[in-house]
Design a protein around this motif. Structure first.
Motif, PDB file in Angstrom:
ATOM      1  N   LYS A 120      38.004  49.542  -8.534  1.00  0.00           N
ATOM      2  CA  LYS A 120      38.974  48.970  -7.061  1.00  0.00           C
ATOM      3  C   LYS A 120      38.309  49.061  -5.666  1.00  0.00           C
ATOM      4  N   LEU A 121      38.257  48.774  -4.842  1.00  0.00           N
ATOM      5  CA  LEU A 121      37.555  48.896  -3.326  1.00  0.00           C
ATOM      6  C   LEU A 121      38.986  49.789  -3.009  1.00  0.00           C
ATOM      7  N   GLN A 122      37.575  51.145  -2.286  1.00  0.00           N
ATOM      8  CA  GLN A 122      38.933  51.726  -1.134  1.00  0.00           C
ATOM      9  C   GLN A 122      38.037  52.113   0.070  1.00  0.00           C
ATOM     10  N   LYS A 123      38.610  52.473   1.157  1.00  0.00           N
ATOM     11  CA  LYS A 123      37.353  53.153   2.633  1.00  0.00           C
ATOM     12  C   LYS A 123      36.313  53.635   2.134  1.00  0.00           C
ATOM     13  N   VAL A 124      36.167  54.480   1.678  1.00  0.00           N
ATOM     14  CA  VAL A 124      35.014  55.231   1.144  1.00  0.00           C
ATOM     15  C   VAL A 124      33.563  54.761   0.650  1.00  0.00           C
ATOM     16  N   HIS A 125      34.420  53.367  -0.263  1.00  0.00           N
ATOM     17  CA  HIS A 125      32.699  52.126  -0.280  1.00  0.00           C
ATOM     18  C   HIS A 125      32.806  51.580   1.232  1.00  0.00           C
ATOM     19  N   ILE A 126      33.736  51.625   1.675  1.00  0.00           N
ATOM     20  CA  ILE A 126      33.352  51.033   3.168  1.00  0.00           C
ATOM     21  C   ILE A 126      32.448  51.780   4.272  1.00  0.00           C
ATOM     22  N   GLY A 127      33.185  52.993   4.215  1.00  0.00           N
ATOM     23  CA  GLY A 127      32.369  53.956   4.914  1.00  0.00           C
ATOM     24  C   GLY A 127      30.839  54.233   4.375  1.00  0.00           C
ATOM     25  N   ILE A 128      31.078  54.526   3.250  1.00  0.00           N
ATOM     26  CA  ILE A 128      29.184  54.838   2.559  1.00  0.00           C
ATOM     27  C   ILE A 128      28.584  53.671   2.959  1.00  0.00           C
ATOM     28  N   LEU A 129      28.619  52.117   2.471  1.00  0.00           N
ATOM     29  CA  LEU A 129      27.703  51.451   2.816  1.00  0.00           C
ATOM     30  C   LEU A 129      27.595  51.133   4.196  1.00  0.00           C
ATOM     31  N   ALA A 130      28.080  51.276   5.302  1.00  0.00           N
ATOM     32  CA  ALA A 130      28.325  50.710   6.861  1.00  0.00           C
ATOM     33  C   ALA A 130      27.553  52.119   7.571  1.00  0.00           C
ATOM     34  N   GLN A 131      26.937  53.096   6.824  1.00  0.00           N
ATOM     35  CA  GLN A 131      25.781  54.604   7.509  1.00  0.00           C
ATOM     36  C   GLN A 131      24.869  54.451   6.212  1.00  0.00           C
ATOM     37  N   ALA A 132      25.065  53.797   5.174  1.00  0.00           N
ATOM     38  CA  ALA A 132      23.616  53.527   4.634  1.00  0.00           C
ATOM     39  C   ALA A 132      22.966  53.098   5.485  1.00  0.00           C
ATOM     40  N   GLU A 133      21.336  53.035   5.484  1.00  0.00           N
ATOM     41  CA  GLU A 133      20.171  52.673   5.646  1.00  0.00           C
ATOM     42  C   GLU A 133      19.202  52.099   4.702  1.00  0.00           C
ATOM     43  N   HIS A 134      18.575  51.190   5.396  1.00  0.00           N
ATOM     44  CA  HIS A 134      18.248  50.608   4.308  1.00  0.00           C
ATOM     45  C   HIS A 134      17.298  51.540   3.161  1.00  0.00           C
ATOM     46  N   LEU A 135      16.625  52.105   3.300  1.00  0.00           N
ATOM     47  CA  LEU A 135      15.620  53.026   2.092  1.00  0.00           C
ATOM     48  C   LEU A 135      16.272  53.732   1.967  1.00  0.00           C
ATOM     49  N   ASP A 136      17.979  53.989   2.502  1.00  0.00           N
ATOM     50  CA  ASP A 136      19.132  54.636   1.507  1.00  0.00           C
ATOM     51  C   ASP A 136      19.602  53.740   0.189  1.00  0.00           C
ATOM     52  N   ALA A 137      19.260  52.291   0.438  1.00  0.00           N
ATOM     53  CA  ALA A 137      19.873  51.593  -0.648  1.00  0.00           C
ATOM     54  C   ALA A 137      18.815  51.624  -1.210  1.00  0.00           C
ATOM     55  N   MET A 138      17.548  51.422  -0.658  1.00  0.00           N
ATOM     56  CA  MET A 138      16.494  51.554  -1.878  1.00  0.00           C
ATOM     57  C   MET A 138      16.048  52.613  -2.860  1.00  0.00           C
ATOM     58  N   LEU A 139      16.793  54.155  -1.915  1.00  0.00           N
ATOM     59  CA  LEU A 139      16.379  54.873  -3.104  1.00  0.00           C
ATOM     60  C   LEU A 139      17.493  55.670  -3.574  1.00  0.00           C
ATOM     61  N   LEU A 140      18.909  54.920  -3.327  1.00  0.00           N
ATOM     62  CA  LEU A 140      19.935  54.562  -4.175  1.00  0.00           C
ATOM     63  C   LEU A 140      19.349  53.866  -5.705  1.00  0.00           C
ATOM     64  N   LYS A 141      19.196  52.479  -5.052  1.00  0.00           N
ATOM     65  CA  LYS A 141      18.925  51.829  -6.413  1.00  0.00           C
ATOM     66  C   LYS A 141      17.325  52.443  -7.139  1.00  0.00           C
ATOM     67  N   ARG A 142      16.656  53.592  -6.782  1.00  0.00           N
ATOM     68  CA  ARG A 142      15.270  53.399  -7.474  1.00  0.00           C
ATOM     69  C   ARG A 142      16.234  54.751  -8.327  1.00  0.00           C
ATOM     70  N   MET A 143      17.242  55.745  -7.979  1.00  0.00           N
ATOM     71  CA  MET A 143      17.750  56.768  -8.602  1.00  0.00           C
ATOM     72  C   MET A 143      18.543  56.072  -9.930  1.00  0.00           C
ATOM     73  N   PHE A 144      19.353  55.072  -9.112  1.00  0.00           N
ATOM     74  CA  PHE A 144      20.255  54.271 -10.429  1.00  0.00           C
ATOM     75  C   PHE A 144      19.248  53.654 -11.400  1.00  0.00           C
ATOM     76  N   ILE A 145      18.326  53.087 -11.196  1.00  0.00           N
ATOM     77  CA  ILE A 145      17.462  52.415 -11.836  1.00  0.00           C
ATOM     78  C   ILE A 145      17.063  53.519 -13.217  1.00  0.00           C
ATOM     79  N   ASN A 146      16.441  55.083 -12.496  1.00  0.00           N
ATOM     80  CA  ASN A 146      16.031  55.510 -13.656  1.00  0.00           C
ATOM     81  C   ASN A 146      17.019  56.251 -13.981  1.00  0.00           C
ATOM     82  N   SER A 147      18.091  56.398 -13.852  1.00  0.00           N
ATOM     83  CA  SER A 147      18.734  57.660 -14.459  1.00  0.00           C
ATOM     84  C   SER A 147      19.041  56.343 -16.046  1.00  0.00           C
ATOM     85  N   VAL A 148      19.365  55.172 -15.246  1.00  0.00           N
ATOM     86  CA  VAL A 148      19.675  54.216 -16.339  1.00  0.00           C
ATOM     87  C   VAL A 148      18.537  54.244 -17.434  1.00  0.00           C
ATOM     88  N   SER A 149      17.520  54.165 -16.888  1.00  0.00           N
ATOM     89  CA  SER A 149      16.189  53.616 -17.988  1.00  0.00           C
ATOM     90  C   SER A 149      16.045  55.698 -18.753  1.00  0.00           C
TER      91      SER A 149
END
Length: 195
Positions: A79-108
């Motif tokens: 369910k899309l919420q304003k918080v999702h839009i706000g977080i992604l709008a304020q994210a930098e490329h490196l932020d996204a890369m780090l989150l992705k790395r953390m997510f992949i590590n948490s799954v693995s």
């Protein structure tokens, strides 16, 4: 001059939206949801399109496309919420890369609560400086995407978990290719990686 600058900015935003639209089409086709969608409410669609139109980084455009596809997929429980839009709008490329790395590590690793960032390893893998990683981690902390382990006190845990549920819901939508929403609680980092 102001009119030309406005025209240029409008052109760039339209170009960015067209690139995101192509990515949305590709994702919908890959997920077999092309032509099947639930409309995004206007109160969310307008800020989403405004924020997405400012993004020229391809990886972040892919995240915007994923957010749109997940928000419009009638089969998806996200369910899309304003918080999702706000977080992604304020994210930098490196932020996204780090989150992705953390997510992949948490799954693995199967870890739901604590993820450690090994600064030297992370900087080598992402080819950035330690300062850039620290700034990015501080931005993710500011956005409520992560929390330092020693900062969370017992009365703050419930609030942190609620925020983490929203953030992780979005991250799972952006990074999980199975179209499943997998609950993950709070990403934390140990104090030794804090500056």
């Amino acid at each position: 001059f102001a009119g030309m600058a406005g025209d240029w900015a409008a052109y760039i935003r339209m170009k960015n939206l067209c690139m995101i639209y192509d990515k949305v089409q590709d994702l919908q086709s890959a997920r077999s949801t092309l032509g099947k969608h639930t409309p995004i409410p206007t109160r969310l669609a307008i800020p989403l399109l405004q924020a997405a139109s400012n993004e020229d980084n391809e990886e972040l455009q892919e995240m915007w496309a994923s957010l749109i596809v997940s928000a419009t997929d009638p089969e998806n429980k996200f369910k899309l919420q304003k918080v999702h839009i706000g977080i992604l709008a304020q994210a930098e490329h490196l932020d996204a890369m780090l989150l992705k790395r953390m997510f992949i590590n948490s799954v693995s690793t199967g870890s739901d609560i604590s993820i450690s960032i090994q600064l030297p390893t992370t900087t080598r893998m992402l080819e950035v400086s330690e300062d850039e990683v620290r700034y990015s981690l501080e931005n993710l902390l500011r956005l409520g995407c992560i929390a330092y382990a020693n900062v969370i006190r017992p009365k703050q845990i419930d609030d942190a978990i609620e925020t983490a549920k929203k953030v992780m819901s979005m991250i799972n939508v952006l990074f999980d290719e199975k179209d499943e929403i997998i609950f993950r609680s709070v990403f934390t980092m140990t104090e030794k990686y804090r500056r």
